[in-house]
Design a protein around this motif. Structure first.
Motif, PDB file in Angstrom:
ATOM      1  N   ASP A  45      70.896 -36.463  82.845  1.00  0.00           N
ATOM      2  CA  ASP A  45      70.123 -37.153  81.819  1.00  0.00           C
ATOM      3  C   ASP A  45      69.225 -38.202  82.442  1.00  0.00           C
ATOM      4  O   ASP A  45      69.684 -39.080  83.163  1.00  0.00           O
ATOM      5  N   LEU A  46      67.963 -38.105  82.189  1.00  0.00           N
ATOM      6  CA  LEU A  46      67.023 -39.083  82.713  1.00  0.00           C
ATOM      7  C   LEU A  46      66.732 -40.099  81.612  1.00  0.00           C
ATOM      8  O   LEU A  46      66.861 -39.803  80.427  1.00  0.00           O
TER       9      LEU A  46
ATOM     10  N   ALA B 288      64.658 -41.820  71.701  1.00  0.00           N
ATOM     11  CA  ALA B 288      63.638 -41.506  70.712  1.00  0.00           C
ATOM     12  C   ALA B 288      62.887 -40.223  71.018  1.00  0.00           C
ATOM     13  O   ALA B 288      62.084 -39.771  70.226  1.00  0.00           O
ATOM     14  N   LEU B 289      63.135 -39.610  72.147  1.00  0.00           N
ATOM     15  CA  LEU B 289      62.383 -38.403  72.493  1.00  0.00           C
ATOM     16  C   LEU B 289      62.687 -37.268  71.529  1.00  0.00           C
ATOM     17  O   LEU B 289      61.795 -36.583  71.050  1.00  0.00           O
ATOM     18  N   LEU B 290      63.964 -37.067  71.244  1.00  0.00           N
ATOM     19  CA  LEU B 290      64.374 -36.003  70.327  1.00  0.00           C
ATOM     20  C   LEU B 290      65.193 -36.612  69.193  1.00  0.00           C
ATOM     21  O   LEU B 290      65.870 -37.617  69.379  1.00  0.00           O
ATOM     22  N   PRO B 291      65.153 -35.993  68.010  1.00  0.00           N
ATOM     23  CA  PRO B 291      65.986 -36.472  66.906  1.00  0.00           C
ATOM     24  C   PRO B 291      67.468 -36.393  67.289  1.00  0.00           C
ATOM     25  O   PRO B 291      67.859 -35.516  68.067  1.00  0.00           O
ATOM     26  N   ALA B 292      68.269 -37.288  66.755  1.00  0.00           N
ATOM     27  CA  ALA B 292      69.705 -37.276  67.018  1.00  0.00           C
ATOM     28  C   ALA B 292      70.274 -35.894  66.688  1.00  0.00           C
ATOM     29  O   ALA B 292      69.923 -35.298  65.677  1.00  0.00           O
TER      30      ALA B 292
ATOM     31  N   PHE C 120      69.796 -33.122  68.373  1.00  0.00           N
ATOM     32  CA  PHE C 120      69.008 -32.019  68.945  1.00  0.00           C
ATOM     33  C   PHE C 120      68.859 -32.281  70.437  1.00  0.00           C
ATOM     34  O   PHE C 120      68.565 -33.409  70.831  1.00  0.00           O
ATOM     35  N   VAL C 121      69.083 -31.266  71.237  1.00  0.00           N
ATOM     36  CA  VAL C 121      69.050 -31.478  72.685  1.00  0.00           C
ATOM     37  C   VAL C 121      68.226 -30.410  73.399  1.00  0.00           C
ATOM     38  O   VAL C 121      68.026 -29.302  72.888  1.00  0.00           O
ATOM     39  N   ASP C 122      67.730 -30.784  74.567  1.00  0.00           N
ATOM     40  CA  ASP C 122      67.191 -29.816  75.523  1.00  0.00           C
ATOM     41  C   ASP C 122      68.348 -29.311  76.361  1.00  0.00           C
ATOM     42  O   ASP C 122      69.014 -30.095  77.045  1.00  0.00           O
ATOM     43  N   LEU C 123      68.580 -28.025  76.320  1.00  0.00           N
ATOM     44  CA  LEU C 123      69.623 -27.454  77.170  1.00  0.00           C
ATOM     45  C   LEU C 123      68.943 -26.916  78.427  1.00  0.00           C
ATOM     46  O   LEU C 123      68.010 -26.122  78.345  1.00  0.00           O
TER      47      LEU C 123
ATOM     48  N   PHE D 121      64.799 -41.333  79.339  1.00  0.00           N
ATOM     49  CA  PHE D 121      63.619 -41.290  78.480  1.00  0.00           C
ATOM     50  C   PHE D 121      63.919 -41.791  77.080  1.00  0.00           C
ATOM     51  O   PHE D 121      63.132 -41.603  76.164  1.00  0.00           O
TER      52      PHE D 121
END
Lengths: 394, 394
Positions: free
Chosen positions: A16-17, A22-26, A28-31, A19
């Motif tokens: 996890d970097l 606020a980058l993504l809605p709570a 929701f993730v980038d896998l 960022f």
């Protein structure tokens, strides 16, 4: 040859970097790699186990009309559904929070003419307005499951659960407890005994809290039966032996016996399955009409999956099981990466194709000599192909 | 043993029954057997080809904040996006109509620290407000693609397109034309020649219609060059030979030469690829900065996929290719079903497990004797397992 250097990249990609939230809605993730690969290969493995038992894959849509989706068994999901206006029809659509009501709808519409029993499987993404359980954070929720429609027997219950157990075993997930309940049992018992509504509410609340004293206080003539049921809980064989000895009126007796028969049928198929029974549990089950099951990894609180018996479109007996890959794949080993071979600029393309067929990933390089060696290392390649010669990167 | 009887079931399941157009919103469908299986296995095959070239799988979320998603390359997608309010943050979210802008965002955020070039692949569902192309009807649109980020060379363009060609070949899709364009060429030419805005608009419109007479009328000093470019269109080798001979100012010349070099690099990797070039085409490309490609099955009008070169987050060179499985899998043979074996009530479970391992689907039956035989036929099973004996269903 190993994929060790490749795994260093994988780790870097999943780190996890900073960022910010606020980058993504709570929820929701980038896998990234390897999680996205583990999930995809894991779902494919589940589907393959289901298919080997004749469960054919279907794929209902991500959105439906609200009035269709929320009819029947979907009604309980209204609060969990995002809605948008369809500019085409001017009707409201929901983004599905759950796939299972769609399977029931399909069984009654496009698959109505298909011979019974109907066995189907599915895997896909759902979106919920708020996380389903307190310990969960996801709002984009994967589901992968199976439904057996058209049979109402202990053997059918046992088939669904045993195929689920086989799927978990294929994924390498060990120490899973199958916790069986019979949600219709207590309501049938209270109904049959003619308990007044006010008293019934108190009894249900007491049972929900597993509060034997309160059950004794409010249970009236049923008190001793209810306390015996409360105590008939634990490892499956112990619980059903207790349950068999409790005196019940005929309606409740039939329901209890069905639970006992299902446990026996499942035990026959899965002699080593870790199985518990709680005959008074009913929390969290809404439209279920028979045996239900929740799957937990021992020592962890999140559900791996759940399922049970219900009436499909109010008229057809059905039993299903749904896994939650988002939770499940935290417990599975990462899917192995292909070991990586760097292709120097002069790499023989036929040899590269042969390596890919053998299971390697070939990484197109556009450099030669010392630069190629440096690039190979940098890109996590344990080997380098120059001409038709594959050499280890030292 | 064949799956012929199983296919009869499959056909039945995919048959459209008369439940009217109102069951599901336009552009959303129930995918049944074998289509759902064909799609899932086809996507897995695409991902496997990508992985064999080092493209690691990622999975961005189905929804994002509107302001994040529609920033940069996503801006062109605003009209295609369904939006909902996030009750958690009170900010607007979009349901993604396209995955590629998410890959660019990931490259700049979580994957910023990963060594370049970065190779990633993805597959997932998108939703568009209205169908993308006139000949299309779908609003739930699958995408499966790959991106090569951090390189700006003809070899990188060629790698992406050749891996795409290999993926199509793996799926058994033949006779696909790779139609290459260079959207920045004409704008650079007009800019470099200093054509006034009003004239530029007329010339662009004329080129868009391939109207040589109008190009001659409005092209001014550029007219003969533009007409030569219009004519330098067709089979790739013919087109680039023409293009090489046209006199261009240095900026346009460099862009044209890059197209020529990409064609040469792709031809070296794919000697038999069907490839066309149209150097003046620019329609439908918005944020692309280099060679673009559209994939068509010969004789069909829907795109199988498209891709091209762009600037990832305005600062990193990238090239990608996205397939449209909804279209692609209409052209692939159905994924074969496991042949089905009916398990009579007395079927040996170890033998059944062995059959599953060999690739059969075992259909749990709960009957014996003549009834079992009838059920086996009804359920599309060519064989029946009774005890440890597997016999053909006559």
């Amino acid at each position: 040859m190993t994929g060790r250097a490749g795994n260093a990249i994988a780790r870097c990609m999943t780190e996890d970097l900073p960022f910010g939230p606020a980058l993504l809605p709570a929820g929701f993730v980038d896998l990234l790699t390897p999680d996205a690969r583990t999930e995809a290969q894991g779902v494919a493995a589940l589907m393959d186990v289901f298919a080997s038992h004749g469960y054919d894959r279907v794929r209902p849509p991500l959105m439906e009309f609200e009035e269709t989706y929320l009819a029947g068994t979907g009604a309980a999901l209204a609060e969990q559904s995002f809605r948008v206006m369809d500019p085409d029809s001017r009707r409201m659509m929901v983004l599905r929070p759950d796939i299972t009501p769609q399977i029931a709808r399909m069984a009654a519409t496009r698959a109505r003419g298909v011979v019974r029993p109907l066995r189907v499987s599915y895997a896909g993404t759902c979106v919920v307005v708020a996380p389903v359980a307190a310990e969960e954070s996801g709002r984009e929720v994967m589901q992968a499951g199976m439904e057996l429609i058209g049979l109402d027997t202990p053997e059918a219950d046992a088939e669904v659960m045993s195929v689920g157990a086989e799927a978990l075993s294929r994924l390498g997930v060990r120490d899973v407890s199958f916790d069986l309940t019979m949600p219709p049992l207590v309501p049938a018992l209270l109904e049959e005994a003619g308990l007044p509504d006010a008293q019934r509410t108190k009894v249900l609340r007491a049972l929900d809290r597993k509060d034997a004293a309160a059950v004794a206080e409010h249970g009236g003539a049923l008190a001793s039966t209810l306390i015996a049921l409360l105590e008939a809980s634990g490892p499956a064989e112990y619980a059903v032996a207790q349950l068999a000895q409790i005196t019940l009126l005929p309606g409740a007796r039939a329901i209890a016996d069905r639970l006992i028969d299902t446990v026996a049928a499942l035990r026959e198929r899965c002699p080593d399955l870790r199985m518990t029974v709680d005959p008074v549990e009913f929390r969290g089950w809404k439209y279920h009409t028979g045996v239900c099951v929740t799957l937990f990894a021992v020592g962890r609180s999140e559900e791996l999956g759940r399922g049970g018996r219900y009436l499909c479109n109010d008229d057809e007996p059905a039993c299903g099981l749904t896994f939650r890959p988002n939770v499940l794949f935290r417990l599975t080993p990462p899917a192995p990466a292909r070991p990586r071979v760097y292709l120097a600029q002069d790499a023989d393309q036929a040899e590269a194709a042969r390596l890919r067929q053998q299971g390697y990933a070939t990484i197109g390089g556009f450099t030669t000599g010392a630069q190629a060696l440096e690039d190979a290392r940098r890109l996590g390649c344990a080997h380098i192909l120059s001409g038709a010669t594959c050499a280890a990167v030292s």
